[in-house]
Design an enzyme around this catalytic site. Sequence first.
Site, PDB file in Angstrom:
ATOM      1  N   ARG A  74     -38.511-106.538   6.573  1.00 29.59           N
ATOM      2  CA  ARG A  74     -39.636-106.929   5.746  1.00 29.59           C
ATOM      3  C   ARG A  74     -39.470-108.213   5.027  1.00 29.59           C
ATOM      4  NH1 ARG A  74     -40.234-101.799   2.187  1.00 29.59           N
ATOM      5  NH2 ARG A  74     -42.065-102.595   1.263  1.00 29.59           N
ATOM      6  N   GLN A 105     -48.400-103.630  -7.579  1.00 33.61           N
ATOM      7  CA  GLN A 105     -47.641-102.525  -7.173  1.00 33.61           C
ATOM      8  C   GLN A 105     -46.617-103.151  -5.922  1.00 33.61           C
ATOM      9  OE1 GLN A 105     -49.501 -98.521  -6.415  1.00 33.61           O
ATOM     10  NE2 GLN A 105     -51.172-100.258  -6.408  1.00 33.61           N
ATOM     11  N   HIS A 123     -43.227-102.146  -9.193  1.00 34.07           N
ATOM     12  CA  HIS A 123     -42.104-101.690  -8.451  1.00 34.07           C
ATOM     13  C   HIS A 123     -41.108-102.651  -8.017  1.00 34.07           C
ATOM     14  CE1 HIS A 123     -45.870 -98.810  -6.959  1.00 34.07           C
ATOM     15  NE2 HIS A 123     -45.526 -98.567  -8.031  1.00 34.07           N
ATOM     16  N   CYS A 131     -27.043-104.096  -8.326  1.00 36.71           N
ATOM     17  CA  CYS A 131     -25.846-103.058  -7.758  1.00 36.71           C
ATOM     18  C   CYS A 131     -26.205-101.689  -7.932  1.00 36.71           C
ATOM     19  CB  CYS A 131     -24.881-103.206  -8.727  1.00 36.71           C
ATOM     20  SG  CYS A 131     -23.453-102.262  -8.756  1.00 36.71           S
ATOM     21  N   CYS A 154     -21.586-106.025  -4.509  1.00 34.68           N
ATOM     22  CA  CYS A 154     -21.927-106.523  -5.707  1.00 34.68           C
ATOM     23  C   CYS A 154     -20.717-107.388  -6.246  1.00 34.68           C
ATOM     24  CB  CYS A 154     -22.149-105.270  -6.678  1.00 34.68           C
ATOM     25  SG  CYS A 154     -21.974-105.889  -8.419  1.00 34.68           S
ATOM     26  N   CYS A 157     -18.745-105.777  -9.090  1.00 35.77           N
ATOM     27  CA  CYS A 157     -17.904-104.443  -9.252  1.00 35.77           C
ATOM     28  C   CYS A 157     -17.611-104.055  -7.800  1.00 35.77           C
ATOM     29  CB  CYS A 157     -18.635-103.247  -9.832  1.00 35.77           C
ATOM     30  SG  CYS A 157     -20.170-102.530  -8.864  1.00 35.77           S
ATOM     31  N   GLY A 194     -57.102-103.935  -3.474  1.00 42.33           N
ATOM     32  CA  GLY A 194     -56.116-103.353  -2.387  1.00 42.33           C
ATOM     33  C   GLY A 194     -55.054-102.240  -2.430  1.00 42.33           C
TER      34      GLY A 194
HETATM   35  C1  BV8 Z   1     -41.870 -91.765 -10.139  1.00 42.74           C
HETATM   36  C2  BV8 Z   1     -41.521-100.133  -3.780  1.00 42.74           C
HETATM   37  C3  BV8 Z   1     -40.920 -90.106 -11.446  1.00 42.74           C
HETATM   38  C4  BV8 Z   1     -40.706 -99.607  -2.432  1.00 42.74           C
HETATM   39  C5  BV8 Z   1     -43.235 -98.280  -3.797  1.00 42.74           C
HETATM   40  C6  BV8 Z   1     -47.334 -87.850 -10.287  1.00 42.74           C
HETATM   41  C7  BV8 Z   1     -46.820 -88.413 -11.126  1.00 42.74           C
HETATM   42  C8  BV8 Z   1     -45.541 -89.416 -10.981  1.00 42.74           C
HETATM   43  C9  BV8 Z   1     -44.875 -89.132  -9.668  1.00 42.74           C
HETATM   44  C10 BV8 Z   1     -45.737 -88.848  -8.825  1.00 42.74           C
HETATM   45  C11 BV8 Z   1     -46.776 -87.886  -9.000  1.00 42.74           C
HETATM   46  N1  BV8 Z   1     -47.150 -87.407  -7.752  1.00 42.74           N
HETATM   47  C12 BV8 Z   1     -46.291 -87.827  -6.926  1.00 42.74           C
HETATM   48  C13 BV8 Z   1     -45.477 -88.503  -7.377  1.00 42.74           C
HETATM   49  C14 BV8 Z   1     -44.178 -88.947  -6.583  1.00 42.74           C
HETATM   50  C15 BV8 Z   1     -44.574 -90.745  -6.217  1.00 42.74           C
HETATM   51  C16 BV8 Z   1     -45.738 -90.789  -5.532  1.00 42.74           C
HETATM   52  O1  BV8 Z   1     -46.902 -91.153  -6.249  1.00 42.74           O
HETATM   53  N2  BV8 Z   1     -46.026 -90.080  -4.276  1.00 42.74           N
HETATM   54  C17 BV8 Z   1     -47.498 -90.466  -3.447  1.00 42.74           C
HETATM   55  C18 BV8 Z   1     -47.037 -91.006  -2.126  1.00 42.74           C
HETATM   56  C19 BV8 Z   1     -47.969 -89.092  -3.736  1.00 42.74           C
HETATM   57  N3  BV8 Z   1     -44.388 -91.578  -7.101  1.00 42.74           N
HETATM   58  C20 BV8 Z   1     -43.037 -92.163  -7.302  1.00 42.74           C
HETATM   59  O2  BV8 Z   1     -42.145 -91.439  -6.795  1.00 42.74           O
HETATM   60  C21 BV8 Z   1     -42.779 -92.929  -8.441  1.00 42.74           C
HETATM   61  N4  BV8 Z   1     -41.711 -92.539  -9.256  1.00 42.74           N
HETATM   62  O3  BV8 Z   1     -42.969 -91.230 -10.404  1.00 42.74           O
HETATM   63  O4  BV8 Z   1     -40.627 -91.183 -10.637  1.00 42.74           O
HETATM   64  C22 BV8 Z   1     -39.846 -90.164 -12.321  1.00 42.74           C
HETATM   65  C23 BV8 Z   1     -40.069 -90.227 -13.508  1.00 42.74           C
HETATM   66  C24 BV8 Z   1     -39.125 -90.583 -14.689  1.00 42.74           C
HETATM   67  C25 BV8 Z   1     -37.593 -90.322 -14.227  1.00 42.74           C
HETATM   68  C26 BV8 Z   1     -37.335 -90.336 -12.756  1.00 42.74           C
HETATM   69  C27 BV8 Z   1     -38.288 -90.054 -11.877  1.00 42.74           C
HETATM   70  C28 BV8 Z   1     -42.535 -94.431  -7.798  1.00 42.74           C
HETATM   71  C29 BV8 Z   1     -43.520 -94.697  -6.998  1.00 42.74           C
HETATM   72  C30 BV8 Z   1     -43.117 -96.384  -6.501  1.00 42.74           C
HETATM   73  C31 BV8 Z   1     -42.711 -96.254  -5.116  1.00 42.74           C
HETATM   74  N5  BV8 Z   1     -42.055 -97.546  -4.498  1.00 42.74           N
HETATM   75  N6  BV8 Z   1     -42.578 -99.524  -3.329  1.00 42.74           N
HETATM   76  C32 BV8 Z   1     -41.001-100.639  -1.279  1.00 42.74           C
HETATM   77  O5  BV8 Z   1     -41.982-101.001  -0.993  1.00 42.74           O
HETATM   78  O6  BV8 Z   1     -40.044-100.503  -0.170  1.00 42.74           O
HETATM   79  S1  BV8 Z   1     -44.791 -97.677  -3.610  1.00 42.74           S
HETATM   80  C33 BV8 Z   1     -45.255 -98.448  -2.336  1.00 42.74           C
HETATM   81  O7  BV8 Z   1     -46.498 -97.716  -1.957  1.00 42.74           O
HETATM   82  C34 BV8 Z   1     -45.647 -99.878  -2.300  1.00 42.74           C
HETATM   83  O8  BV8 Z   1     -45.390-100.422  -3.724  1.00 42.74           O
HETATM   84  C35 BV8 Z   1     -47.107 -99.918  -1.981  1.00 42.74           C
HETATM   85  O9  BV8 Z   1     -48.010-100.811  -2.766  1.00 42.74           O
HETATM   86  C36 BV8 Z   1     -47.542 -98.531  -2.478  1.00 42.74           C
HETATM   87  C37 BV8 Z   1     -48.769 -97.827  -1.635  1.00 42.74           C
HETATM   88  O10 BV8 Z   1     -49.662 -97.962  -2.436  1.00 42.74           O
HETATM   89  P1  BV8 Z   1     -50.628 -99.045  -2.387  1.00 42.74           P
HETATM   90  O11 BV8 Z   1     -50.066-100.295  -2.688  1.00 42.74           O
HETATM   91  O12 BV8 Z   1     -52.062 -98.523  -2.808  1.00 42.74           O
HETATM   92  O13 BV8 Z   1     -50.820 -99.455  -1.019  1.00 42.74           O
HETATM   93  P2  BV8 Z   1     -51.460 -98.238   0.200  1.00 42.74           P
HETATM   94  O14 BV8 Z   1     -50.757 -98.646   1.777  1.00 42.74           O
HETATM   95  O15 BV8 Z   1     -51.379 -97.085   0.002  1.00 42.74           O
HETATM   96  O16 BV8 Z   1     -53.007 -98.559   0.457  1.00 42.74           O
HETATM   97  C38 BV8 Z   1     -53.270 -99.889   0.726  1.00 42.74           C
HETATM   98  C39 BV8 Z   1     -54.840-100.080   0.390  1.00 42.74           C
HETATM   99  O17 BV8 Z   1     -55.410-101.487   0.777  1.00 42.74           O
HETATM  100  C40 BV8 Z   1     -55.578 -99.206   1.052  1.00 42.74           C
HETATM  101  O18 BV8 Z   1     -56.598 -98.450   0.266  1.00 42.74           O
HETATM  102  C41 BV8 Z   1     -56.601 -99.974   2.141  1.00 42.74           C
HETATM  103  O19 BV8 Z   1     -57.983 -99.477   2.102  1.00 42.74           O
HETATM  104  C42 BV8 Z   1     -56.600-101.275   1.249  1.00 42.74           C
HETATM  105  N7  BV8 Z   1     -56.740-102.537   2.408  1.00 42.74           N
HETATM  106  C43 BV8 Z   1     -56.467-102.670   3.418  1.00 42.74           C
HETATM  107  N8  BV8 Z   1     -56.613-104.067   3.897  1.00 42.74           N
HETATM  108  C44 BV8 Z   1     -57.165-104.590   2.637  1.00 42.74           C
HETATM  109  C45 BV8 Z   1     -57.417-103.497   1.758  1.00 42.74           C
HETATM  110  N9  BV8 Z   1     -57.680-103.869   0.394  1.00 42.74           N
HETATM  111  C46 BV8 Z   1     -58.308-105.345   0.075  1.00 42.74           C
HETATM  112  N10 BV8 Z   1     -58.276-106.164   1.412  1.00 42.74           N
HETATM  113  C47 BV8 Z   1     -57.851-105.957   2.441  1.00 42.74           C
HETATM  114  N11 BV8 Z   1     -57.941-106.751   3.747  1.00 42.74           N
END
Ligand code: BV8
Length: 251
Positions: A74, A105, A123, A131, A154, A157, A194
């Site tokens: 990536r 994000q 994010h 680490c 790291c 460590c 987006g």
């Molecule tokens: C957490 C980094 C708890 C890594 C990423 C409710 C509350 C809290 C948590 C949850 C909850 N429900 C579910 C959860 C768990 C989870 C979650 O949300 N799951 C989802 C799938 C249901 N959330 C978590 O795990 C979060 N952590 O809450 O921990 C906690 C609390 C305290 C203590 C301990 C634990 C962490 C979430 C972060 C994950 N990491 N990224 C990596 O990238 O490798 S998220 C990852 O997904 C990317 O960042 C990406 O941005 C994101 C996806 O979202 P979008 O950005 O919206 O992208 P997506 O592909 O979905 O959509 C793209 C859009 O663009 C579409 O609508 C499309 O139509 C549009 N598009 C397309 N082309 C265009 C366009 N728009 C404009 N122009 C274009 N040309």
Amino acid sequence: MEADQQLIEAGARLLASARLLVVFTGAGVSRESGIPTFRDPVEGIWAKYDPMWLATMEGYLHDPPLVWRWYEQRFGVVAQTEPNPGHRAIAELEQLIPRGVVVTQNIDGLHQRAGSSEVVELHGSMLRYKCLTGRHTGFTRADFAGQAEQPPRCPSCGEILRPDVVWFGEALPDEDLGYAFHLAQTCDAMLVVGTSGVVQPAASIPLLAAQAGIPVIDVNPQPDELARSMTMFLQGRGGEVLPRLIEKLRA
Ligand code: BV8
């Protein structure tokens, strides 16, 4: 699909009256730079892996070299790409509105490369490493020349490094999230570009603004989870709609 001109003009008027504008972005804003979103079907060797598994601590511990190679692949895509007109239009907003803050994000660093000066990376960033213990941070690729196949160690460590990103199941950085919540409730307008509005808790940020009675404009080629709660939905690609908004703002 082109957003109709009257909506663009109404959107520009909303933004023109803002002193503090928040631009909230997701993977879609980088799509036109050739970076697939989490929703896009994946070709090639990564097709058989679920990014929702790879982007977790469990996934990394299960097979560190595999997940390391996934991020290296990536990173290779990001390194060869450029900010697109959508990123550049967002950066230009800073010249047209007293203050613009990007809350993203995304982990690709493209907003910074496009010239946005205030970017909150909810994010984390694939350009930074830390680490596995989380205790030693702030490493960059300069700290481990060309480790494409294996996670490097790291320097402090000897534990393996990991990308400094927030994995699924991990908490977002408290300060950044708290600051993003504060901005969402104190800004004069929010532009959302987006994002599918699925990933929490980031996706609650535009809703916070809407609930505070702040005008929120959503830009997406298709209706997303947030669209019905937004003040205005501009249907179209970021790279097409945002430059048209800027053009109206400049006028
Ligand atoms: C957490 C980094 C708890 C890594 C990423 C409710 C509350 C809290 C948590 C949850 C909850 N429900 C579910 C959860 C768990 C989870 C979650 O949300 N799951 C989802 C799938 C249901 N959330 C978590 O795990 C979060 N952590 O809450 O921990 C906690 C609390 C305290 C203590 C301990 C634990 C962490 C979430 C972060 C994950 N990491 N990224 C990596 O990238 O490798 S998220 C990852 O997904 C990317 O960042 C990406 O941005 C994101 C996806 O979202 P979008 O950005 O919206 O992208 P997506 O592909 O979905 O959509 C793209 C859009 O663009 C579409 O609508 C499309 O139509 C549009 N598009 C397309 N082309 C265009 C366009 N728009 C404009 N122009 C274009 N040309």
